[in-house]
Scaffold this motif. Structure first.
Motif, PDB file in Angstrom:
ATOM      1  N   GLY A 117       0.828  -1.207   0.000  1.00 51.51           N
ATOM      2  CA  GLY A 117       0.000   0.000   0.000  1.00 51.51           C
ATOM      3  C   GLY A 117       0.858   1.251   0.000  1.00 51.51           C
ATOM      4  O   GLY A 117       2.061   1.194   0.278  1.00 51.51           O
TER       5      GLY A 117
ATOM      6  N   ASN B 102      -5.070  -3.667  -4.775  1.00 51.52           N
ATOM      7  CA  ASN B 102      -5.667  -3.722  -3.446  1.00 51.52           C
ATOM      8  C   ASN B 102      -5.499  -5.121  -2.816  1.00 51.52           C
ATOM      9  O   ASN B 102      -4.830  -5.984  -3.370  1.00 51.52           O
ATOM     10  CB  ASN B 102      -7.130  -3.267  -3.469  1.00 51.52           C
TER      11      ASN B 102
ATOM     12  N   PHE C 261      -6.189 -11.416   9.428  1.00 48.40           N
ATOM     13  CA  PHE C 261      -7.094 -12.533   9.171  1.00 48.40           C
ATOM     14  C   PHE C 261      -6.351 -13.850   9.340  1.00 48.40           C
ATOM     15  O   PHE C 261      -5.118 -13.890   9.292  1.00 48.40           O
ATOM     16  CB  PHE C 261      -7.629 -12.457   7.724  1.00 48.40           C
TER      17      PHE C 261
HETATM   18  N1  GDD Z   1       0.736  -6.128  -1.661  1.00 50.04           N
HETATM   19  C1  GDD Z   1      -0.209  -5.219  -1.547  1.00 50.04           C
HETATM   20  N2  GDD Z   1      -0.853  -4.783  -2.684  1.00 50.04           N
HETATM   21  N3  GDD Z   1      -0.517  -4.731  -0.325  1.00 50.04           N
HETATM   22  C2  GDD Z   1      -1.482  -3.806  -0.249  1.00 50.04           C
HETATM   23  C3  GDD Z   1      -2.180  -3.308  -1.378  1.00 50.04           C
HETATM   24  C4  GDD Z   1      -1.826  -3.841  -2.670  1.00 50.04           C
HETATM   25  O1  GDD Z   1      -2.365  -3.468  -3.731  1.00 50.04           O
HETATM   26  N4  GDD Z   1      -3.077  -2.385  -0.947  1.00 50.04           N
HETATM   27  C5  GDD Z   1      -2.936  -2.302   0.395  1.00 50.04           C
HETATM   28  N5  GDD Z   1      -1.963  -3.151   0.823  1.00 50.04           N
HETATM   29  C6  GDD Z   1      -1.496  -3.386   2.192  1.00 50.04           C
HETATM   30  C7  GDD Z   1      -1.197  -2.090   2.931  1.00 50.04           C
HETATM   31  O2  GDD Z   1       0.185  -1.774   2.819  1.00 50.04           O
HETATM   32  C8  GDD Z   1      -1.577  -2.444   4.355  1.00 50.04           C
HETATM   33  O3  GDD Z   1      -0.491  -3.078   5.003  1.00 50.04           O
HETATM   34  C9  GDD Z   1      -2.693  -3.479   4.205  1.00 50.04           C
HETATM   35  O4  GDD Z   1      -2.561  -3.996   2.883  1.00 50.04           O
HETATM   36  C10 GDD Z   1      -4.110  -2.912   4.409  1.00 50.04           C
HETATM   37  O5  GDD Z   1      -4.363  -1.926   3.440  1.00 50.04           O
HETATM   38  P1  GDD Z   1      -4.889  -0.466   3.814  1.00 50.04           P
HETATM   39  O6  GDD Z   1      -5.014   0.308   2.552  1.00 50.04           O
HETATM   40  O7  GDD Z   1      -4.060   0.105   4.916  1.00 50.04           O
HETATM   41  O8  GDD Z   1      -6.350  -0.815   4.340  1.00 50.04           O
HETATM   42  P2  GDD Z   1      -7.238   0.073   5.301  1.00 50.04           P
HETATM   43  O9  GDD Z   1      -6.480   0.474   6.517  1.00 50.04           O
HETATM   44  O10 GDD Z   1      -7.868   1.161   4.503  1.00 50.04           O
HETATM   45  O11 GDD Z   1      -8.416  -0.956   5.727  1.00 50.04           O
HETATM   46  C11 GDD Z   1      -8.125  -2.275   6.202  1.00 50.04           C
HETATM   47  O12 GDD Z   1      -7.533  -2.246   7.487  1.00 50.04           O
HETATM   48  C12 GDD Z   1      -8.381  -1.687   8.546  1.00 50.04           C
HETATM   49  C13 GDD Z   1      -7.606  -1.753   9.849  1.00 50.04           C
HETATM   50  O13 GDD Z   1      -6.402  -1.117   9.723  1.00 50.04           O
HETATM   51  C14 GDD Z   1      -9.469  -3.038   6.242  1.00 50.04           C
HETATM   52  O14 GDD Z   1      -9.195  -4.400   6.444  1.00 50.04           O
HETATM   53  C15 GDD Z   1     -10.407  -2.492   7.325  1.00 50.04           C
HETATM   54  O15 GDD Z   1     -11.555  -3.306   7.420  1.00 50.04           O
HETATM   55  C16 GDD Z   1      -9.670  -2.502   8.660  1.00 50.04           C
HETATM   56  O16 GDD Z   1     -10.520  -1.970   9.683  1.00 50.04           O
END
Ligand code: GDD
Ligand code: MG
Length: 338
Positions: A9, A87, A194
Motif C-alpha cells: 500500500g 488492493n 485474518f
Molecule cells: N501487496 C499489496 N498490494 N498490499 C497492499 C495493497 C496492494 O495493492 N493495498 C494495500 N496493501 C497493504 C497495505 O500496505 C496495508 O499493510 C494493508 O494492505 C491494508 O491496506 P490499507 O489500505 O491500509 O487498508 P485500510 O487500513 O484502509 O483498511 C483495512 O484495514 C483496517 C484496519 O487497519 C481493512 O481491512 C479495514 O476493514 C480494517 O478496519
C-alpha cells in the motif's frame, strides 16, 4: 501456521512523510520500522521460510533490505512481486495460491505491515487456528472500538464458537452515523488481520468473487492474472459477502497508524509532550506537536500547540493534529493536478 505480510500500500495519509515510493511501513518508528516489527511478530508463529511478503517492484528493495537488517537468512522467493497494486484481495490470493502450491492445505495469517500491535496478540491468533481449519471459518480479529472511525471495517458478532463468535454482518468503512449505530449494537472494528485456511479461502472466493477465483485458478502467468482482475479489497470482495466469517476478539494494544494523530500517540514525547523526529526543536510555549524534518534541522515553534509540522526536501505540511485525516484529500488533489 504460514504468514502473509501485505506490504504494497502507499499510505497516503502520512504525506509528505510517506511518498508512494517510500510508504509508511518502512519508516523507522523507534528501533524498527512497522514492516520489521510485523516480520518479527510473524517469526513468533511461523518459521521464517513460511513467511511470505506480497509487495511490488519499487518496494522489494526495502523489504529485502529491512529483513536482512534483522539478521535473517530469508529466501528471496518468498517475496512475491505484484505487477501492479490491485488492493488487498488479489494480493492475498497471490499469497494463498503460492502457499497452497508449496505446502498444500495450510492455515495462513494475513498481516498488514502498517500496524502497531502488542506481540502477545500473536499467541491468540495462533491459537485460533482450530476455528479456521476445523470449523472452516474465515477468521478475522476484532478490536473494541473507541470512536466511530470511518476508516475501519465493522463486525457484528453473533453465536458463540468458543474462542470466537460467528459474524452476522461485516461492513467495510461505513459512514459516521452508521458507525455510531454499529458501536451501540456492540460491533467490533476489523483489525485488518485474518486467518484463512487455503481450502476455505478459495471456496469462499469462488462464491463471492468468481471472476477473481477463475483468473487465479486458470492462469499460471501472474502478469496475465493482474491484467484482468479488478482492484478490490478483501473486505469488500469477500468478508462482506461470505456467510462463513467468524471473529476472535483481541484484547491487546493495536493501532493502525493511519494518520499523524495516531503516529503522534505512538511515538516518544519530550517534556512538553512534543514528538520530535529527525530534527532539533527549539520550542517556546509550544506543546503537543509532532515535528519532523531531516538531518537534525533546527525548527522553532512559538505559541504553537497540537500541530503537525512535517518538513521534507520538496514538501512541507502544516496542519492541526485533529485535521490530519484530511491529508488524504491533499494527496488526491495532487494526483488530479499531475
Ligand atoms: N501487496 C499489496 N498490494 N498490499 C497492499 C495493497 C496492494 O495493492 N493495498 C494495500 N496493501 C497493504 C497495505 O500496505 C496495508 O499493510 C494493508 O494492505 C491494508 O491496506 P490499507 O489500505 O491500509 O487498508 P485500510 O487500513 O484502509 O483498511 C483495512 O484495514 C483496517 C484496519 O487497519 C481493512 O481491512 C479495514 O476493514 C480494517 O478496519
Ligand atoms: Mg491501513
Amino acid at each position: 501456521m504460514k504468514s502473509i505480510i501485505l506490504a504494497g500500500g502507499s499510505g497516503t495519509r502520512l504525506w509528505p512523510l510517506s511518498r508512494e515510493h517510500y510508504p509508511k511501513q518502512f519508516l523507522k518508528i523507534g528501533e524498527y520500522s512497522l514492516f520489521q516489527q510485523t516480520f518479527l511478530r510473524c517469526s513468533e508463529v511461523s518459521d521464517v521460510s513460511e513467511i511470505f511478503v506480497v509487495t511490488n517492484e519499487d518496494q522489494k528493495f526495502y523489504v529485502i533490505g529491512q529483513i536482512q537488517e534483522l539478521g535473517y537468512d530469508y529466501p528471496k522467493e518468498n517475496v512475491l512481486i505484484e505487477p501492479e497494486g490491485k488492493n488487498t484481495l488479489p494480493a492475498i490470493c497471490f499469497g494463498m495460491k503460492e502457499i497452497r502450491e508449496r505446502f498444500g492445505e495450510s492455515n495462513a495469517g494475513i498481516f498488514s505491515s502498517d500496524h502497531v500491535l502488542d506481540s502477545r496478540a500473536m499467541q491468540t491468533i495462533s491459537e485460533a487456528k482450530s476455528l479456521a481449519s476445523r470449523g472452516g471459518y474465515l477468521l478475522t480479529f476484532g478490536i473494541k472500538p473507541t470512536s466511530p472511525n470511518t476508516g475501519y471495517g465493522y463486525i457484528k458478532p453473533a453465536e458463540n464458537l468458543g474462542i470466537g463468535q460467528k459474524v452476522s454482518e461485516f461492513r467495510e468503512k461505513p459512514d459516521e452515523e452508521t458507525a455510531r449505530r454499529y458501536i451501540e449494537e456492540g460491533c467490533l472494528w476489523n483489525s485488518g488481520m485474518f486467518l484463512f485456511n487455503t481450502e476455505t479461502f478459495f471456496s469462499e472466493l469462488a462464491q463471492c468473487a468468481p471472476e477473481i477465483y477463475e483468473s487465479f485458478e486458470h492462469n499460471e502467468d501472474i502478469n496475465q492474472v493482474y491484467a484482468e482482475v479488478p482492484s478490490i479489497s478483501v473486505d469488500y470482495g469477500v468478508m462482506e459477502k461470505s456467510q462463513k466469517v467468524a471473529v476472535v476478539p483481541l484484547q491487546y494494544k493495536w493501532s493502525d497508524l493511519g494518520n499523524f494523530a495516531a503516529l503522534y500517540d505512538e511515538l516518544d514525547k519530550d517534556s512538553d509532550d512534543n514528538v520530535v523526529y529527525d530534527c532539533e526543536l527549539l520550542p517556546l510555549d509550544s506543546q503537543q506537536n509532532l515535528v519532523h524534518s531531516r538531518n537534525g534541522k533546527l525548527i522553532s515553534l512559538i505559541d504553537v500547540n497540537d500541530m503537525i509540522v512535517v518538513d521534507t526536501p520538496d514538501a512541507l505540511l502544516i496542519s492541526p493534529k485533529e485535521s490530519s485525516q484530511k491529508v488524504k484529500q491533499i494527496v488526491n488533489q495532487l494526483k488530479e493536478k499531475n
